[in-house]
Design a protein around this motif. Structure first.
Motif, short mmCIF file in Angstrom:
data_model
loop_
_atom_site.label_atom_id
_atom_site.label_comp_id
_atom_site.label_asym_id
_atom_site.label_seq_id
_atom_site.Cartn_x
_atom_site.Cartn_y
_atom_site.Cartn_z
N CYS A 2 0.85 -1.19 0.00
CA CYS A 2 0.00 0.00 0.00
C CYS A 2 0.88 1.23 0.00
O CYS A 2 1.75 1.37 0.85
N LYS A 3 0.67 2.11 -0.96
CA LYS A 3 1.40 3.38 -0.98
C LYS A 3 0.62 4.36 -0.12
O LYS A 3 -0.48 4.77 -0.47
N LEU A 4 1.16 4.71 1.04
CA LEU A 4 0.47 5.61 1.94
C LEU A 4 0.71 7.07 1.61
O LEU A 4 -0.19 7.89 1.74
N MET A 5 1.92 7.38 1.17
CA MET A 5 2.23 8.78 0.93
C MET A 5 3.35 8.91 -0.08
O MET A 5 4.28 8.12 -0.10
N GLU A 6 3.23 9.94 -0.88
CA GLU A 6 4.29 10.32 -1.80
C GLU A 6 4.33 11.84 -1.80
O GLU A 6 3.30 12.49 -1.86
N TYR A 104 9.92 11.82 -1.51
CA TYR A 104 9.74 10.93 -0.36
C TYR A 104 8.55 10.01 -0.61
O TYR A 104 7.51 10.46 -1.06
N LYS A 105 8.74 8.72 -0.35
CA LYS A 105 7.66 7.75 -0.47
C LYS A 105 7.60 6.91 0.79
O LYS A 105 8.63 6.57 1.37
N GLU A 106 6.38 6.60 1.17
CA GLU A 106 6.16 5.78 2.35
C GLU A 106 5.09 4.75 1.99
O GLU A 106 4.13 5.08 1.31
N GLY A 107 5.27 3.53 2.45
CA GLY A 107 4.30 2.48 2.14
C GLY A 107 4.13 1.54 3.31
O GLY A 107 4.88 1.58 4.29
N TYR A 108 3.13 0.69 3.20
CA TYR A 108 2.86 -0.27 4.26
C TYR A 108 2.28 -1.54 3.66
O TYR A 108 1.40 -1.48 2.79
N LEU A 121 -8.12 2.39 4.02
CA LEU A 121 -9.22 3.29 4.40
C LEU A 121 -8.76 4.38 5.37
O LEU A 121 -9.11 5.55 5.21
N ALA A 122 -7.98 4.00 6.36
CA ALA A 122 -7.49 4.97 7.33
C ALA A 122 -6.60 6.01 6.66
O ALA A 122 -6.66 7.20 6.99
N SER A 123 -5.78 5.57 5.70
CA SER A 123 -4.86 6.50 5.04
C SER A 123 -5.61 7.54 4.22
O SER A 123 -5.13 8.66 4.05
N ILE A 124 -6.78 7.19 3.72
CA ILE A 124 -7.60 8.16 2.99
C ILE A 124 -7.96 9.33 3.90
O ILE A 124 -7.87 10.50 3.52
N PHE A 125 -8.32 9.02 5.13
CA PHE A 125 -8.72 10.05 6.08
C PHE A 125 -7.55 10.84 6.64
O PHE A 125 -7.69 12.02 6.96
N PHE A 126 -6.40 10.21 6.75
CA PHE A 126 -5.26 10.86 7.38
C PHE A 126 -4.19 11.32 6.41
O PHE A 126 -3.16 11.86 6.84
N ALA A 127 -4.39 11.14 5.13
CA ALA A 127 -3.36 11.48 4.13
C ALA A 127 -2.95 12.94 4.20
O ALA A 127 -1.76 13.26 4.18
N ARG A 128 -3.92 13.82 4.26
CA ARG A 128 -3.63 15.24 4.27
C ARG A 128 -2.80 15.64 5.49
O ARG A 128 -1.82 16.36 5.39
N LYS A 129 -3.19 15.13 6.65
CA LYS A 129 -2.47 15.43 7.89
C LYS A 129 -1.07 14.83 7.85
O LYS A 129 -0.10 15.47 8.28
#
Length: 157
Positions: A2-6, A104-108, A121-129
């Motif tokens: 899962c790509k959480l953030m880029e 920067y990339k972060e995944g899980y 699902l959680a990452s959708i809600f917390f992506a911006r923060k």
């Protein structure tokens, strides 16, 4: 995976300085985790160590930190393995006329498919923060490097 953030960030410092700070951070984490000292030269691809981190409930959880790639002033990739899955992070540094661009990339990858869906699902809600917090970390990194540069200039004068 899962790509959480880029995230792409431009800092007004050099890639070499960012990489140096990253190495210092790894060395400090290693010392805090193991009580042992390691030199920059000992850090390399496939280096790993064990440490404990606090989980959401405040309990210590054992993890293994593994350096997947370490190319001076260019790239750093690492995985953090724990019972519930594997976190990955990657920094790619590119010097340019304005300083350094950091990609920067972060995944899980969770241990089970259900946990993966939960994290998606959680990452959708917390992506911006999460992105906002990571941007703050990079701004802080830039300030630390600039302050160190000022301190070293004062010592020379």
């Amino acid at each position: 995976m899962c790509k959480l953030m880029e995230l792409n960030v431009q800092l007004q410092v050099r890639a070499e300085e960012v990489f140096e700070q990253l190495l210092r951070s790894i060395i400090q984490d290693f010392k805090q985790s193991t009580g042992q000292t390691i030199s920059k030269e000992q850090l390399a691809k496939n280096f790993s160590y064990q440490k404990n981190i606090k989980n959401r409930m405040g309990y210590d959880t054992p993890v293994k930190v593994h350096i997947d790639e370490l190319i001076p002033s260019k790239e750093y990739r690492a995985t953090i393995e724990h019972l519930k899955g594997i976190n990955t992070m990657a920094y790619t540094l590119t010097d340019n006329e304005n300083g350094v661009e950091i990609h920067y990339k972060e995944g899980y990858q969770a241990a089970t498919a259900l946990q993966n869906w939960n994290y998606i699902l959680a990452s959708i809600f917390f992506a911006r923060k999460s992105k906002k917090n990571m941007r703050k970390q990079f701004v802080y990194l830039e300030e630390v490097i600039k302050n160190e540069n000022l301190s070293s200039q004062r010592e020379v004068i």
